[in-house]
Design a protein around this motif. Structure first.
Motif, PDB file in Angstrom:
ATOM      1  N   GLY A  61       0.811  -1.211   0.000  1.00 17.22           N
ATOM      2  CA  GLY A  61       0.000   0.000   0.000  1.00 17.22           C
ATOM      3  C   GLY A  61       0.842   1.256   0.000  1.00 17.22           C
ATOM      4  N   ARG A  62       0.185   2.402  -0.227  1.00 17.70           N
ATOM      5  CA  ARG A  62       0.896   3.683  -0.278  1.00 17.70           C
ATOM      6  C   ARG A  62       1.136   4.267   1.109  1.00 17.70           C
ATOM      7  NH1 ARG A  62      -2.233   7.823  -3.779  1.00 17.70           N
ATOM      8  NH2 ARG A  62      -3.953   6.967  -2.538  1.00 17.70           N
ATOM      9  N   ASP A  63       0.191   4.051   2.017  1.00 17.56           N
ATOM     10  CA  ASP A  63       0.204   4.710   3.320  1.00 17.56           C
ATOM     11  C   ASP A  63       0.868   3.795   4.358  1.00 17.56           C
ATOM     12  OD1 ASP A  63      -0.382   5.880   5.792  1.00 17.56           O
ATOM     13  OD2 ASP A  63      -2.305   6.674   5.090  1.00 17.56           O
ATOM     14  N   GLU A  64       2.129   4.082   4.667  1.00 14.61           N
ATOM     15  CA  GLU A  64       2.862   3.226   5.592  1.00 14.61           C
ATOM     16  C   GLU A  64       2.230   3.216   6.980  1.00 14.61           C
ATOM     17  OE1 GLU A  64       7.413   2.515   7.292  1.00 14.61           O
ATOM     18  OE2 GLU A  64       6.942   4.294   6.110  1.00 14.61           O
ATOM     19  N   GLN A  65       1.812   4.383   7.474  1.00 17.27           N
ATOM     20  CA  GLN A  65       1.231   4.436   8.814  1.00 17.27           C
ATOM     21  C   GLN A  65      -0.052   3.628   8.881  1.00 17.27           C
ATOM     22  OE1 GLN A  65       2.758   5.817  11.590  1.00 17.27           O
ATOM     23  NE2 GLN A  65       1.172   4.536  12.510  1.00 17.27           N
ATOM     24  N   GLN A  66      -0.844   3.709   7.831  1.00 12.05           N
ATOM     25  CA  GLN A  66      -2.075   2.909   7.781  1.00 12.05           C
ATOM     26  C   GLN A  66      -1.747   1.426   7.814  1.00 12.05           C
ATOM     27  OE1 GLN A  66      -4.526   2.260   4.015  1.00 12.05           O
ATOM     28  NE2 GLN A  66      -5.737   3.833   5.049  1.00 12.05           N
ATOM     29  N   GLY A  67      -0.715   1.034   7.087  1.00 13.66           N
ATOM     30  CA  GLY A  67      -0.297  -0.359   7.075  1.00 13.66           C
ATOM     31  C   GLY A  67       0.188  -0.819   8.431  1.00 13.66           C
ATOM     32  N   LEU A  68       0.981   0.009   9.100  1.00 16.66           N
ATOM     33  CA  LEU A  68       1.500  -0.348  10.419  1.00 16.66           C
ATOM     34  C   LEU A  68       0.368  -0.417  11.447  1.00 16.66           C
ATOM     35  CD1 LEU A  68       4.779   1.783  10.478  1.00 16.66           C
ATOM     36  CD2 LEU A  68       4.518  -0.654   9.977  1.00 16.66           C
ATOM     37  N   ASP A  69      -0.589   0.491  11.329  1.00 19.67           N
ATOM     38  CA  ASP A  69      -1.751   0.442  12.231  1.00 19.67           C
ATOM     39  C   ASP A  69      -2.535  -0.853  12.018  1.00 19.67           C
ATOM     40  OD1 ASP A  69      -1.069   2.894  13.253  1.00 19.67           O
ATOM     41  OD2 ASP A  69      -2.529   4.025  12.069  1.00 19.67           O
ATOM     42  N   ALA A  70      -2.664  -1.264  10.746  1.00 13.46           N
ATOM     43  CA  ALA A  70      -3.374  -2.510  10.437  1.00 13.46           C
ATOM     44  C   ALA A  70      -2.656  -3.701  11.050  1.00 13.46           C
ATOM     45  CB  ALA A  70      -3.499  -2.678   8.920  1.00 13.46           C
ATOM     46  N   ILE A  71      -1.342  -3.713  10.962  1.00 13.59           N
ATOM     47  CA  ILE A  71      -0.559  -4.799  11.553  1.00 13.59           C
ATOM     48  C   ILE A  71      -0.775  -4.857  13.060  1.00 13.59           C
ATOM     49  CG2 ILE A  71       1.797  -5.594  12.027  1.00 13.59           C
ATOM     50  CD1 ILE A  71       2.552  -4.482   9.248  1.00 13.59           C
ATOM     51  N   ALA A  72      -0.770  -3.687  13.689  1.00 12.51           N
ATOM     52  CA  ALA A  72      -0.982  -3.641  15.143  1.00 12.51           C
ATOM     53  C   ALA A  72      -2.359  -4.191  15.509  1.00 12.51           C
ATOM     54  CB  ALA A  72      -0.827  -2.210  15.642  1.00 12.51           C
ATOM     55  N   ARG A  73      -3.365  -3.842  14.729  1.00 12.44           N
ATOM     56  CA  ARG A  73      -4.728  -4.339  14.988  1.00 12.44           C
ATOM     57  C   ARG A  73      -4.800  -5.856  14.809  1.00 12.44           C
ATOM     58  NH1 ARG A  73      -8.166  -1.191  10.827  1.00 12.44           N
ATOM     59  NH2 ARG A  73      -9.834  -2.541  11.646  1.00 12.44           N
ATOM     60  N   ILE A  74      -4.127  -6.357  13.789  1.00  9.79           N
ATOM     61  CA  ILE A  74      -4.134  -7.802  13.534  1.00  9.79           C
ATOM     62  C   ILE A  74      -3.444  -8.543  14.672  1.00  9.79           C
ATOM     63  CG2 ILE A  74      -3.205  -9.608  12.025  1.00  9.79           C
ATOM     64  CD1 ILE A  74      -3.645  -7.602   9.682  1.00  9.79           C
ATOM     65  N   ARG A  75      -2.337  -7.997  15.155  1.00 13.50           N
ATOM     66  CA  ARG A  75      -1.598  -8.677  16.221  1.00 13.50           C
ATOM     67  C   ARG A  75      -2.291  -8.576  17.572  1.00 13.50           C
ATOM     68  NH1 ARG A  75       4.400  -7.167  13.909  1.00 13.50           N
ATOM     69  NH2 ARG A  75       4.498  -8.938  12.460  1.00 13.50           N
ATOM     70  N   GLU A  76      -3.256  -7.681  17.685  1.00 11.25           N
ATOM     71  CA  GLU A  76      -4.092  -7.682  18.888  1.00 11.25           C
ATOM     72  C   GLU A  76      -4.994  -8.908  18.908  1.00 11.25           C
ATOM     73  OE1 GLU A  76      -6.258  -4.071  18.933  1.00 11.25           O
ATOM     74  OE2 GLU A  76      -4.549  -2.807  19.497  1.00 11.25           O
ATOM     75  N   VAL A  77      -5.327  -9.396  17.716  1.00  9.48           N
ATOM     76  CA  VAL A  77      -6.193 -10.580  17.586  1.00  9.48           C
ATOM     77  C   VAL A  77      -5.342 -11.845  17.505  1.00  9.48           C
ATOM     78  CG1 VAL A  77      -8.024 -11.674  16.223  1.00  9.48           C
ATOM     79  CG2 VAL A  77      -7.902  -9.171  16.370  1.00  9.48           C
ATOM     80  N   TYR A  78      -4.308 -11.809  16.691  1.00 18.91           N
ATOM     81  CA  TYR A  78      -3.417 -12.962  16.507  1.00 18.91           C
ATOM     82  C   TYR A  78      -1.997 -12.506  16.844  1.00 18.91           C
ATOM     83  CZ  TYR A  78      -7.464 -14.482  13.774  1.00 18.91           C
ATOM     84  OH  TYR A  78      -8.737 -14.787  13.348  1.00 18.91           O
ATOM     85  N   ARG A  79      -1.562 -12.766  18.048  1.00 17.05           N
ATOM     86  CA  ARG A  79      -0.296 -12.236  18.547  1.00 17.05           C
ATOM     87  C   ARG A  79       0.884 -12.674  17.700  1.00 17.05           C
ATOM     88  NH1 ARG A  79       0.752 -12.922  24.847  1.00 17.05           N
ATOM     89  NH2 ARG A  79      -1.158 -11.667  24.776  1.00 17.05           N
ATOM     90  N   GLU A  80       0.861 -13.886  17.181  1.00 17.37           N
ATOM     91  CA  GLU A  80       1.987 -14.421  16.417  1.00 17.37           C
ATOM     92  C   GLU A  80       1.809 -14.267  14.904  1.00 17.37           C
ATOM     93  OE1 GLU A  80       4.627 -15.393  18.069  1.00 17.37           O
ATOM     94  OE2 GLU A  80       3.545 -14.996  19.948  1.00 17.37           O
ATOM     95  N   ALA A  81       0.913 -13.393  14.495  1.00 15.31           N
ATOM     96  CA  ALA A  81       0.621 -13.235  13.064  1.00 15.31           C
ATOM     97  C   ALA A  81       1.876 -12.835  12.280  1.00 15.31           C
ATOM     98  CB  ALA A  81      -0.460 -12.185  12.872  1.00 15.31           C
ATOM     99  N   LYS A  82       2.050 -13.486  11.138  1.00 20.40           N
ATOM    100  CA  LYS A  82       3.153 -13.150  10.229  1.00 20.40           C
ATOM    101  C   LYS A  82       2.615 -12.174   9.185  1.00 20.40           C
ATOM    102  CE  LYS A  82       5.071 -17.804  10.734  1.00 20.40           C
ATOM    103  NZ  LYS A  82       5.358 -19.077  10.018  1.00 20.40           N
TER     104      LYS A  82
END
Length: 326
Positions: free
Chosen positions: A73-94
């Motif tokens: 994606g173009r928006d790095e901060q948006q991508g990093l926020d998405a990763i943080a949200r995913i890891r709140e659900v799946y701590r070991e998410a790759k």
């Protein structure tokens, strides 16, 4: 005056009328529920636009199944926020983010080069990112924005990653390319001599044209893959009318009304992602059966023009020339 109406006003009327009919159909039909899918440990997926909306839900589900997911994606901060949200659900998410601007061919090439250097497999490519009804403008390389971002950027991305997809697929476990198109393809027109909408510009017509082009590409890609015996399938998906930020460029009065209606009647991003995930993962579609055009969990008929093999081939060849590919 008539030409202006036909080229600029009529496409808008057609698109909003189509939207009404699609929304009515959604309200009268049962929403597809994604069945349980097998684990995806060891598999790698790329999801364009995976930081928000449908793309985020696709990324979340793939990560939950154990896949290594790369958000482009173009928006790095948006991508990093998405990763943080995913890891709140799946701590070991790759899951990771890598910059990808589909409106820049250089960015697409850089994304692919960086990916190839890592020598990872590539089992799933979801071409999800897109824009809708954007004001008239050109990409970095001079292409009309909808055509450049929704279609041409994804064409180049897929073409450059085809070897990885082929090497990662097997006869009993195909790699999959899923192109997120739209029911808007059925009112799109494709004039190969004016793909950049130079004669008359209509954001509504440009959006429909880009989604038609993406569907034609998806179908032609499947023909090429099948002819070459490659263990890769290609399909296009209509996610339906989904409550996302895609509608931000609508006319202001309609945008206000759409916001209220969307909250009440549109599908959620999770519901919109269900068919994208089904075509990406379902064992029932193994062996190349994940192809054609899908909506709400079922294969659907496309507009008659998409079945024209000569048009599919002509667009393919024109796109190759525009991109300077062999």
């Amino acid at each position: 005056m008539f030409t202006f109406f036909r080229c600029c006003i009529l496409p808008a009327i057609k698109l909003y009328w189509l939207g009404f009919r699609v929304l009515l159909g959604q309200l009268l039909s049962k929403t597809f529920k994604l069945p349980d899918m097998p684990k995806q440990e060891g598999k790698v997926a790329i999801v364009t636009g995976g930081g928000k909306g449908i793309g985020f839900e696709v990324t979340l589900h793939l990560a939950g199944l154990g896949a290594h997911v790369i958000i482009g994606g173009r928006d790095e901060q948006q991508g990093l926020d998405a990763i943080a949200r995913i890891r709140e659900v799946y701590r070991e998410a790759k899951v990771e983010f890598q910059t990808l601007d589909l409106g820049s061919l250089q960015s697409v090439r850089h994304f692919v080069q960086s990916f190839k250097k890592r020598h990872l497999p590539l089992n799933i490519l979801v071409n999800n990112a897109g824009i809708m009804l954007a004001p008239e403008g050109r990409t970095e390389d001079g292409f009309e924005k909808h055509f450049g971002v929704n279609y041409l950027g994804h064409f180049l991305l897929t073409w450059l990653l085809l070897d990885n997809l082929k090497q990662s697929g097997t006869s009993d476990c195909f790699s999959r390319v899923v192109n997120v198109s739209s029911s808007a393809h059925c009112i799109g027109d494709l004039k190969l001599s004016d793909l950049n909408s130079c004669e008359y510009y209509s954001a509504h017509a440009a959006y429909c044209r880009s989604k038609l082009a993406l569907l034609l590409f998806s179908l032609q890609l499947q023909r090429v893959l099948r002819a070459g015996g490659a263990p890769v399938s290609s399909c296009a998906v209509d996610p339906g009318m989904v409550h996302t930020a895609l509608y931000q460029h609508m006319w202001a009065p309609l945008r206000l009304a759409q916001g209220v209606i969307a909250q009440l009647l549109f599908w959620t991003p999770k519901e919109g992602a269900a068919t994208v995930l089904y075509t990406s993962l379902s064992p029932a579609l193994e062996g190349g059966r994940a192809e054609d055009y899908w909506a709400n969990g079922r294969r659907q008929m496309t507009s008659p023009v998409t079945s024209d093999p000569q048009l599919q081939l002509s667009l393919w060849e024109t796109s190759m020339q525009l991109l300077g590919l062999q």
